[in-house]
Design an enzyme around this catalytic site. Structure first.
Site, PDB file in Angstrom:
ATOM      1  N   SER A 135      37.431 -39.339  30.296  1.00 41.49           N
ATOM      2  CA  SER A 135      36.400 -39.182  29.270  1.00 41.49           C
ATOM      3  C   SER A 135      35.096 -39.800  29.734  1.00 41.49           C
ATOM      4  O   SER A 135      35.093 -40.697  30.590  1.00 41.49           O
ATOM      5  CB  SER A 135      36.876 -39.878  27.989  1.00 41.49           C
ATOM      6  OG  SER A 135      35.834 -40.052  27.069  1.00 41.49           O
ATOM      7  N   TYR A 159      39.071 -48.123  22.906  1.00 36.59           N
ATOM      8  CA  TYR A 159      39.197 -46.739  23.362  1.00 36.59           C
ATOM      9  C   TYR A 159      38.614 -46.586  24.760  1.00 36.59           C
ATOM     10  O   TYR A 159      39.236 -45.983  25.655  1.00 36.59           O
ATOM     11  CB  TYR A 159      38.508 -45.771  22.395  1.00 36.59           C
ATOM     12  CG  TYR A 159      38.588 -44.341  22.897  1.00 36.59           C
ATOM     13  CD1 TYR A 159      39.797 -43.659  22.859  1.00 36.59           C
ATOM     14  CD2 TYR A 159      37.483 -43.710  23.446  1.00 36.59           C
ATOM     15  CE1 TYR A 159      39.904 -42.363  23.361  1.00 36.59           C
ATOM     16  CE2 TYR A 159      37.573 -42.416  23.937  1.00 36.59           C
ATOM     17  CZ  TYR A 159      38.783 -41.752  23.899  1.00 36.59           C
ATOM     18  OH  TYR A 159      38.883 -40.482  24.406  1.00 36.59           O
TER      19      TYR A 159
END
Length: 332
Positions: A135, A159
């Site tokens: 990501s 995250y």
């Protein structure tokens, strides 16, 4: 082959494992693979009837293996019994506020799940290529924009750290064991089938359909890439094809972005305009532990993979609005 063309014969009858098939991008990826003739096996943990995979009846055209990404023995069984050739690893806990509230489950899925899968791949001789979905969040916060692949992975919040760690683990398997793995780093995905209503695109569209003011959790000034799901699916299939053709790409990472960064207020207003709505956004300024400004350069993917996006932002948003109007039973 550029990702603008129809998929090649590469996928025909190819045993392919997709993790995260009930997720946003996973459903569109499975659709692309099925259309290409791949022999698709989906690892499914939770049954999600509203997911694109199930609601479009795609699930009837694939094999499903029930199990948890964190169970390495299950992964080895699936890879071995289905003689899997190509692995597309998308499964993850992807919601930032959930990661902030429940860091352990996020670390278990995104970090332990990644090493478990890669270890299972290492021990399975049929596996020829693995694509791991990292990501843009794996970079953490950097002053220099846009982000390039040479920048260090420096996540700080749960995250972001989970994606930094999974990314580095994938690189370590390529470097140490020669595992044929390629890493993708994409911007914020949007498109039909996103059931996480806290996200700005589906949340705004649903609010307009319901006649309610769209909610912006942040101050509206956060800048991001927004990347259409079909572009994501095309990027993942192209990554596997390129890796199969060129083993020197193993351990390499590529950013994928349409390179049209936009802040949350402008994105919300764009959706409102496309939907012909005069509703005013409800700006709550509640977001915490999120990076203010983050977007990607896709120059490396363009140059080394011959990649380019299929959809610009307005086009992707119009397709997304159409999907939700149909899904939510909106009157035209």
């Amino acid at each position: 082959m550029s990702s603008t063309q129809a998929p090649t014969d590469f996928w025909r009858d190819r045993p392919t494992l997709v993790t995260g098939a009930t997720g946003l991008v996973g459903g569109w990826l499975v659709k692309r693979l099925v259309a290409s003739g791949a022999d698709v096996v989906c690892l499914v943990r939770d049954w999600v009837p509203q997911s694109e995979l199930v609601s479009s009846k795609l699930i009837e055209q694939v094999k499903t293996a029930r199990g948890d990404l964190r169970d390495q023995r299950v992964l080895e069984r699936i890879l071995g019994e289905y003689e899997i050739d190509t692995v597309l690893h998308l499964a993850a806990q992807t919601i930032v506020p959930i990661a902030n509230r429940n860091p352990i489950s996020t670390f278990e899925t995104n970090v332990a799940g990644t090493w478990g899968l890669l270890e299972a791949c290492r021990r399975t001789p049929t596996v020829k290529q693995v694509v791991v979905a990292s990501s843009d969040k794996s970079y953490g916060a950097h002053e220099k924009l846009p982000y390039e692949e040479t920048m260090p992975l420096a996540g700080r919040h749960p995250y972001d750290v989970s994606k930094s760690a999974g990314d580095l683990i994938a690189q370590s398997y390529a470097t140490t064991y020669g595992t044929p793995v390629l890493i993708t780093r994409c911007g914020n995905f949007y498109g039909g089938g996103d059931l996480n209503w806290s996200r700005i695109v589906p949340g705004t569209i649903r609010s307009v359909v319901r006649g309610k003011r769209p909610v912006i959790r942040s101050d509206g000034q956060f800048v991001r890439d927004y990347f259409y799901v079909e572009d994501g699916a095309a990027a993942y299939t192209l990554a596997a094809e390129r890796l199969a053709a060129d083993r020197t790409l193993a351990g390499d990472a590529f950013n994928f972005s349409n390179e049209q960064p936009i802040n949350v207020i402008d994105l919300t207003n764009k959706i409102l305009k496309l939907m012909g709505s005069d509703l005013e956004p409800d700006i709550r300024n509640e977001a915490t532990n999120e990076i203010k400004c983050q977007y990607l350069s896709a120059a490396k993917a363009r140059e080394k993979l011959g990649w380019k996006p299929l959809f610009q932002l307005d086009e992707g948003l119009q397709l997304t609005i159409q999907w939700y109007k149909a899904s939510l039973g909106a009157k035209e």
